[in-house]
Scaffold this motif. Sequence first.
Motif, PDB file in Angstrom:
ATOM      1  N   ILE A  14      41.977  58.194   2.628  1.00  0.00           N
ATOM      2  CA  ILE A  14      42.562  56.842   3.358  1.00  0.00           C
ATOM      3  C   ILE A  14      40.890  56.186   2.455  1.00  0.00           C
ATOM      4  CG2 ILE A  14      42.016  55.178   5.700  1.00  0.00           C
ATOM      5  CD1 ILE A  14      42.596  57.783   7.211  1.00  0.00           C
ATOM      6  N   PHE A  96      40.837  48.165   5.530  1.00  0.00           N
ATOM      7  CA  PHE A  96      41.725  48.961   4.788  1.00  0.00           C
ATOM      8  C   PHE A  96      42.149  48.529   3.546  1.00  0.00           C
ATOM      9  CE2 PHE A  96      45.785  50.603   5.038  1.00  0.00           C
ATOM     10  CZ  PHE A  96      46.337  51.911   4.909  1.00  0.00           C
ATOM     11  N   ILE A  99      46.529  53.793   1.972  1.00  0.00           N
ATOM     12  CA  ILE A  99      46.512  55.898   1.862  1.00  0.00           C
ATOM     13  C   ILE A  99      47.131  55.741   0.579  1.00  0.00           C
ATOM     14  CG2 ILE A  99      46.806  55.930   4.425  1.00  0.00           C
ATOM     15  CD1 ILE A  99      49.667  55.421   4.343  1.00  0.00           C
ATOM     16  N   LEU A 113      59.817  54.765  -8.010  1.00  0.00           N
ATOM     17  CA  LEU A 113      59.951  53.886  -7.351  1.00  0.00           C
ATOM     18  C   LEU A 113      60.077  52.325  -6.970  1.00  0.00           C
ATOM     19  CD1 LEU A 113      56.433  55.456  -6.136  1.00  0.00           C
ATOM     20  CD2 LEU A 113      58.497  54.762  -4.142  1.00  0.00           C
ATOM     21  N   THR A 136      54.436  48.912  -1.822  1.00  0.00           N
ATOM     22  CA  THR A 136      54.663  48.582  -0.618  1.00  0.00           C
ATOM     23  C   THR A 136      54.243  48.228   0.841  1.00  0.00           C
ATOM     24  OG1 THR A 136      53.061  50.365  -0.224  1.00  0.00           O
ATOM     25  CG2 THR A 136      55.012  51.154  -1.473  1.00  0.00           C
ATOM     26  N   PHE A 137      53.491  47.113   1.122  1.00  0.00           N
ATOM     27  CA  PHE A 137      52.980  46.302   1.844  1.00  0.00           C
ATOM     28  C   PHE A 137      54.466  46.446   2.478  1.00  0.00           C
ATOM     29  CE2 PHE A 137      51.331  43.722   4.509  1.00  0.00           C
ATOM     30  CZ  PHE A 137      50.345  44.426   5.468  1.00  0.00           C
ATOM     31  N   ASP A 139      57.952  46.712   3.270  1.00  0.00           N
ATOM     32  CA  ASP A 139      58.106  47.677   3.902  1.00  0.00           C
ATOM     33  C   ASP A 139      57.557  48.911   4.879  1.00  0.00           C
ATOM     34  OD1 ASP A 139      61.266  47.810   2.744  1.00  0.00           O
ATOM     35  OD2 ASP A 139      59.925  47.537   0.964  1.00  0.00           O
ATOM     36  N   LEU A 140      56.327  49.028   4.368  1.00  0.00           N
ATOM     37  CA  LEU A 140      55.443  50.054   5.273  1.00  0.00           C
ATOM     38  C   LEU A 140      53.992  49.480   5.458  1.00  0.00           C
ATOM     39  CD1 LEU A 140      55.397  53.333   2.597  1.00  0.00           C
ATOM     40  CD2 LEU A 140      57.383  52.559   3.967  1.00  0.00           C
ATOM     41  N   LYS A 141      54.089  48.445   5.178  1.00  0.00           N
ATOM     42  CA  LYS A 141      53.095  47.549   5.835  1.00  0.00           C
ATOM     43  C   LYS A 141      51.152  48.289   5.187  1.00  0.00           C
ATOM     44  CE  LYS A 141      56.045  45.027   7.861  1.00  0.00           C
ATOM     45  NZ  LYS A 141      56.693  43.960   7.222  1.00  0.00           N
ATOM     46  N   VAL A 142      51.770  49.026   4.429  1.00  0.00           N
ATOM     47  CA  VAL A 142      50.033  49.386   4.111  1.00  0.00           C
ATOM     48  C   VAL A 142      50.402  50.405   2.205  1.00  0.00           C
ATOM     49  CG1 VAL A 142      49.664  51.189   5.941  1.00  0.00           C
ATOM     50  CG2 VAL A 142      50.620  52.256   3.875  1.00  0.00           C
ATOM     51  N   VAL A 144      50.569  52.182  -0.659  1.00  0.00           N
ATOM     52  CA  VAL A 144      49.824  53.556  -0.976  1.00  0.00           C
ATOM     53  C   VAL A 144      50.216  53.879  -2.514  1.00  0.00           C
ATOM     54  CG1 VAL A 144      51.877  55.366  -1.498  1.00  0.00           C
ATOM     55  CG2 VAL A 144      52.266  54.220   0.711  1.00  0.00           C
TER      56      VAL A 144
END
Lengths: 151, 151
Positions: A14, A96, A99, A113, A136-137, A139-142, A144
């Motif tokens: 993280i 943050f 991840i 990807l 990826t934000f 779609d995944l809200k983070v 990667v």
Amino acid sequence: MSGNYLGNRVVTQIGLVVRDIERTSQAYAEFFGVEKPQWFWTDAADVARTEYRGERSEARAKLAFFDMGSLQLELIEPDEHPSTWRESLDKNGEGFHHIAFVVDGMKEKIELLGNNGFPLLQKGEYTGGRYAYLDTFKDLKVIVELLENDR
Amino acid sequence: MSGNYLGNRVVTQIGLVVRDIERTSQAYAEFFGVEKPQWFWTDAADVARTEYRGERSEARAKLAFFDMGSLQLELIEPDEHPSTWRESLDKNGEGFHHIAFVVDGMKEKIELLGNNGFPLLQKGEYTGGRYAYLDTFKDLKVIVELLENDR
């Protein structure tokens, strides 16, 4: 259904961006009752060969790592050059950033990807391996991060 | 040096706030090649007895969980009532909300942390246990959640 782009779903790290790595390292050391790790600079541009949004960047960052059970918590204090770290700190403030997952075949993963709607945001090398942040934000809200270590 | 307020440093959960739990669950399921989990509502106020910044709140949220190696990724879609989830979504938008740790002795931990500069942000009950979010952001740059499960 993709069948897992990464080959695993084990969060290995993280990552947080911070303004003062000494101060935040000290706070973590006190909170979790561990020694304050020594931070270090990421490699210089000739080794790191950092690319950010398709362009070479001189960006570096101070890094410090804490072992937190099965994963590492990474503190990142970026310099002023363009990077996803700097952008995140300027846009969202401290906190943050990503991840991370360990993968095999970095080049193929980045291509796979990219072809599936997750473009490369930043990549670079470090002694013993390489990393890539994917966009990826949406779609995944983070964000990667992929990590590949030489064997 | 505190000697570890929590008794461990194993991250058991990463929590994200989202606006559309169906959509983000679908994105995670596709990205990691797993089945989309069924989301569920947190318990109603009479069971959850939620307190947010010292006051009772009717707040609820839709939750969905993904197994990610040694930890769970939690998606949280809050309702409109006051909560740390709603505040985070309104203030920072979608994305990271907290990291969680399992503890023993929730009441004592909340008191210990409060006495050491980490006040309680929100707490509540769920079937089989209870949770507390601590206001750790200023020092740790993340919100820390404590989870205590009945045995």
